[in-house]
Design an enzyme around this catalytic site. Sequence first.
Site, PDB file in Angstrom:
ATOM      1  N   ASN A   1      13.295  30.293 -30.840  1.00 44.89           N
ATOM      2  CA  ASN A   1      14.635  29.871 -31.269  1.00 44.89           C
ATOM      3  C   ASN A   1      15.593  29.568 -30.123  1.00 44.89           C
ATOM      4  O   ASN A   1      16.577  28.859 -30.305  1.00 44.89           O
ATOM      5  CB  ASN A   1      15.219  30.979 -32.173  1.00 44.89           C
ATOM      6  CG  ASN A   1      16.697  30.822 -32.388  1.00 44.89           C
ATOM      7  OD1 ASN A   1      17.130  30.008 -33.192  1.00 44.89           O
ATOM      8  ND2 ASN A   1      17.488  31.582 -31.655  1.00 44.89           N
TER       9      ASN A   1
ATOM     10  N   SER B   1      15.923  20.760 -35.011  1.00 45.73           N
ATOM     11  CA  SER B   1      17.300  20.429 -35.394  1.00 45.73           C
ATOM     12  C   SER B   1      17.278  19.165 -36.232  1.00 45.73           C
ATOM     13  O   SER B   1      16.392  18.322 -36.063  1.00 45.73           O
ATOM     14  CB  SER B   1      18.149  20.174 -34.145  1.00 45.73           C
ATOM     15  OG  SER B   1      19.399  19.613 -34.496  1.00 45.73           O
TER      16      SER B   1
ATOM     17  N   TYR C   1      19.233  16.551 -25.737  1.00 44.27           N
ATOM     18  CA  TYR C   1      19.058  17.555 -26.801  1.00 44.27           C
ATOM     19  C   TYR C   1      18.228  16.967 -27.953  1.00 44.27           C
ATOM     20  O   TYR C   1      17.238  17.563 -28.385  1.00 44.27           O
ATOM     21  CB  TYR C   1      20.430  17.996 -27.300  1.00 44.27           C
ATOM     22  CG  TYR C   1      20.387  19.044 -28.383  1.00 44.27           C
ATOM     23  CD1 TYR C   1      20.149  20.382 -28.071  1.00 44.27           C
ATOM     24  CD2 TYR C   1      20.579  18.712 -29.727  1.00 44.27           C
ATOM     25  CE1 TYR C   1      20.106  21.355 -29.059  1.00 44.27           C
ATOM     26  CE2 TYR C   1      20.540  19.676 -30.727  1.00 44.27           C
ATOM     27  CZ  TYR C   1      20.298  20.995 -30.384  1.00 44.27           C
ATOM     28  OH  TYR C   1      20.252  21.961 -31.372  1.00 44.27           O
TER      29      TYR C   1
ATOM     30  N   LYS D   1      14.453  18.052 -29.330  1.00 44.89           N
ATOM     31  CA  LYS D   1      14.254  18.572 -30.689  1.00 44.89           C
ATOM     32  C   LYS D   1      13.259  17.706 -31.470  1.00 44.89           C
ATOM     33  O   LYS D   1      12.508  18.222 -32.309  1.00 44.89           O
ATOM     34  CB  LYS D   1      15.592  18.692 -31.429  1.00 44.89           C
ATOM     35  CG  LYS D   1      16.516  19.754 -30.822  1.00 44.89           C
ATOM     36  CD  LYS D   1      15.891  21.152 -30.852  1.00 44.89           C
ATOM     37  CE  LYS D   1      16.851  22.239 -30.391  1.00 44.89           C
ATOM     38  NZ  LYS D   1      16.260  23.593 -30.481  1.00 44.89           N
TER      39      LYS D   1
ATOM     40  N   ILE E   1      25.607  24.565 -37.852  1.00 47.23           N
ATOM     41  CA  ILE E   1      25.620  25.996 -38.174  1.00 47.23           C
ATOM     42  C   ILE E   1      26.653  26.693 -37.280  1.00 47.23           C
ATOM     43  O   ILE E   1      26.681  26.444 -36.063  1.00 47.23           O
ATOM     44  CB  ILE E   1      24.216  26.631 -37.941  1.00 47.23           C
ATOM     45  CG1 ILE E   1      23.113  25.819 -38.638  1.00 47.23           C
ATOM     46  CG2 ILE E   1      24.225  28.099 -38.397  1.00 47.23           C
ATOM     47  CD1 ILE E   1      23.162  25.768 -40.144  1.00 47.23           C
TER      48      ILE E   1
HETATM   49  N1  LIG Z   1      24.274  25.850 -34.144  1.00 46.54           N
HETATM   50  C1  LIG Z   1      23.830  24.729 -34.645  1.00 46.54           C
HETATM   51  O1  LIG Z   1      24.566  23.976 -35.267  1.00 46.54           O
HETATM   52  C2  LIG Z   1      22.367  24.347 -34.440  1.00 46.54           C
HETATM   53  C3  LIG Z   1      21.881  23.253 -35.161  1.00 46.54           C
HETATM   54  C4  LIG Z   1      20.553  22.892 -35.025  1.00 46.54           C
HETATM   55  C5  LIG Z   1      19.718  23.614 -34.185  1.00 46.54           C
HETATM   56  N2  LIG Z   1      20.210  24.663 -33.481  1.00 46.54           N
HETATM   57  C6  LIG Z   1      19.286  25.381 -32.612  1.00 46.54           C
HETATM   58  O2  LIG Z   1      19.265  26.735 -32.981  1.00 46.54           O
HETATM   59  C7  LIG Z   1      18.892  27.526 -31.851  1.00 46.54           C
HETATM   60  C8  LIG Z   1      19.889  28.657 -31.686  1.00 46.54           C
HETATM   61  O3  LIG Z   1      21.159  28.076 -31.394  1.00 46.54           O
HETATM   62  P1  LIG Z   1      22.560  28.787 -31.680  1.00 46.54           P
HETATM   63  O4  LIG Z   1      23.409  27.818 -32.364  1.00 46.54           O
HETATM   64  O5  LIG Z   1      22.342  30.131 -32.258  1.00 46.54           O
HETATM   65  O6  LIG Z   1      23.100  28.871 -30.185  1.00 46.54           O
HETATM   66  P2  LIG Z   1      23.555  30.095 -29.280  1.00 46.54           P
HETATM   67  O7  LIG Z   1      24.043  29.474 -28.025  1.00 46.54           O
HETATM   68  O8  LIG Z   1      24.418  31.019 -30.052  1.00 46.54           O
HETATM   69  O9  LIG Z   1      22.161  30.855 -29.019  1.00 46.54           O
HETATM   70  C9  LIG Z   1      21.177  30.380 -28.140  1.00 46.54           C
HETATM   71  C10 LIG Z   1      20.618  31.563 -27.382  1.00 46.54           C
HETATM   72  O10 LIG Z   1      19.577  31.092 -26.512  1.00 46.54           O
HETATM   73  C11 LIG Z   1      19.709  31.803 -25.308  1.00 46.54           C
HETATM   74  N3  LIG Z   1      19.115  31.074 -24.182  1.00 46.54           N
HETATM   75  C12 LIG Z   1      19.567  29.943 -23.597  1.00 46.54           C
HETATM   76  N4  LIG Z   1      18.840  29.643 -22.522  1.00 46.54           N
HETATM   77  C13 LIG Z   1      17.884  30.611 -22.407  1.00 46.54           C
HETATM   78  C14 LIG Z   1      16.840  30.863 -21.481  1.00 46.54           C
HETATM   79  N5  LIG Z   1      16.649  30.081 -20.414  1.00 46.54           N
HETATM   80  N6  LIG Z   1      16.059  31.947 -21.673  1.00 46.54           N
HETATM   81  C15 LIG Z   1      16.265  32.778 -22.719  1.00 46.54           C
HETATM   82  N7  LIG Z   1      17.241  32.594 -23.640  1.00 46.54           N
HETATM   83  C16 LIG Z   1      18.049  31.524 -23.464  1.00 46.54           C
HETATM   84  C17 LIG Z   1      21.212  31.961 -25.079  1.00 46.54           C
HETATM   85  O11 LIG Z   1      21.517  33.000 -24.167  1.00 46.54           O
HETATM   86  C18 LIG Z   1      21.687  32.225 -26.490  1.00 46.54           C
HETATM   87  O12 LIG Z   1      21.785  33.606 -26.788  1.00 46.54           O
HETATM   88  C19 LIG Z   1      18.825  26.571 -30.672  1.00 46.54           C
HETATM   89  O13 LIG Z   1      17.481  26.192 -30.448  1.00 46.54           O
HETATM   90  C20 LIG Z   1      19.639  25.389 -31.156  1.00 46.54           C
HETATM   91  O14 LIG Z   1      19.281  24.199 -30.509  1.00 46.54           O
HETATM   92  C21 LIG Z   1      21.520  25.050 -33.587  1.00 46.54           C
END
Ligand SMILES: NC(=O)c1ccc[n+]([C@@H]2O[C@H](COP(=O)([O-])OP(=O)(O)OC[C@H]3O[C@@H](n4cnc5c(N)ncnc54)[C@H](O)[C@@H]3O)[C@@H](O)[C@H]2O)c1
Length: 251
Positions: free
Chosen positions: A90, A142, A155, A159, A188
């Site tokens: 994730n 995504s 990005y 994805k 989200i």
């Molecule tokens: N929030 C949205 O709208 C959304 C939509 C589609 C997909 N996503 C995907 O969902 C996933 C979670 O995103 P989120 O919105 O919770 O973001 P977020 O930034 O809250 O969480 C992402 C987490 O990944 C960790 N991370 C980043 N680089 C890292 C590394 N090198 N090693 C270990 N951990 C690392 C960060 O520290 C963070 O805690 C991601 O893959 C994101 O692309 C999010």
Amino acid sequence: MKRFEGKVAIVTGAGGGIGSAIARRLSSEGAFVIVTDVNVEAATQVASDIRSEGGNATVISADLSRKDACFSLVEQAFGLHNRVNILVNNAGINRRGNLLSLSDEDWDISFTVNLDSMFHLCRAVLPHMIVAGGGAIVNTASQWGLYPAPNHIAYNTTKAAVAAFTQNLARDYAPDKIRVNAVCPGEIHTPMLEAGVKRSGRTIADLDRLVPFGRIGKPEEVAALVAFLASDEAAFMCGSLVEVTGAQAVA
Ligand SMILES: NC(=O)c1ccc[n+]([C@@H]2O[C@H](COP(=O)([O-])OP(=O)(O)OC[C@H]3O[C@@H](n4cnc5c(N)ncnc54)[C@H](O)[C@@H]3O)[C@@H](O)[C@H]2O)c1
């Protein structure tokens, strides 16, 4: 009987918005959760919340941009529990920019974190799952990987690659009863989205209006889907890319 009683689950990016919701959900249904993130403070808080709710969580900090850290994470998880039944890939980052505005570094790090980490983690965990007779892998892709939003070429391309990677892995290892699926979330409400909203000058209310359902999604709504895909209830789901978007097709 809880769905994940006795199962061990690694959740990457578990200090973040969606990852922490996944970790809590799997734990609430009985899993031993390995809470892993590069942000140790956030991961520690999530694990402590899980424990205070009666769950079982261990923090393993790892910077997944490093191949050795990916392999070491899986090794440490095996050292603790002697098995990994579920891997949730994730962790992710979102670097904004189009082809000409994006830096080389942003392109490279996007692939390293969003795609290469799951390549290494799957290579580390798969041999064990095969010996165990099966396992479940859920990747966070995504909707932007399927329908690109503007100005996020790195990005969105990572994805799309996560979606293709998921289908390839599923196709190759379905005979070993490894089920590999991906979730494709829309907007989200997480720290990543908050940062994006700030950069673009928009508000959460602006985003709510873009979603036919009338609001953006909650991390728990993605976590519920991840839990389903990781569970035996999804026994015949393998290679699926499941959208969770409130009917929004394009951002
Ligand atoms: N929030 C949205 O709208 C959304 C939509 C589609 C997909 N996503 C995907 O969902 C996933 C979670 O995103 P989120 O919105 O919770 O973001 P977020 O930034 O809250 O969480 C992402 C987490 O990944 C960790 N991370 C980043 N680089 C890292 C590394 N090198 N090693 C270990 N951990 C690392 C960060 O520290 C963070 O805690 C991601 O893959 C994101 O692309 C999010």
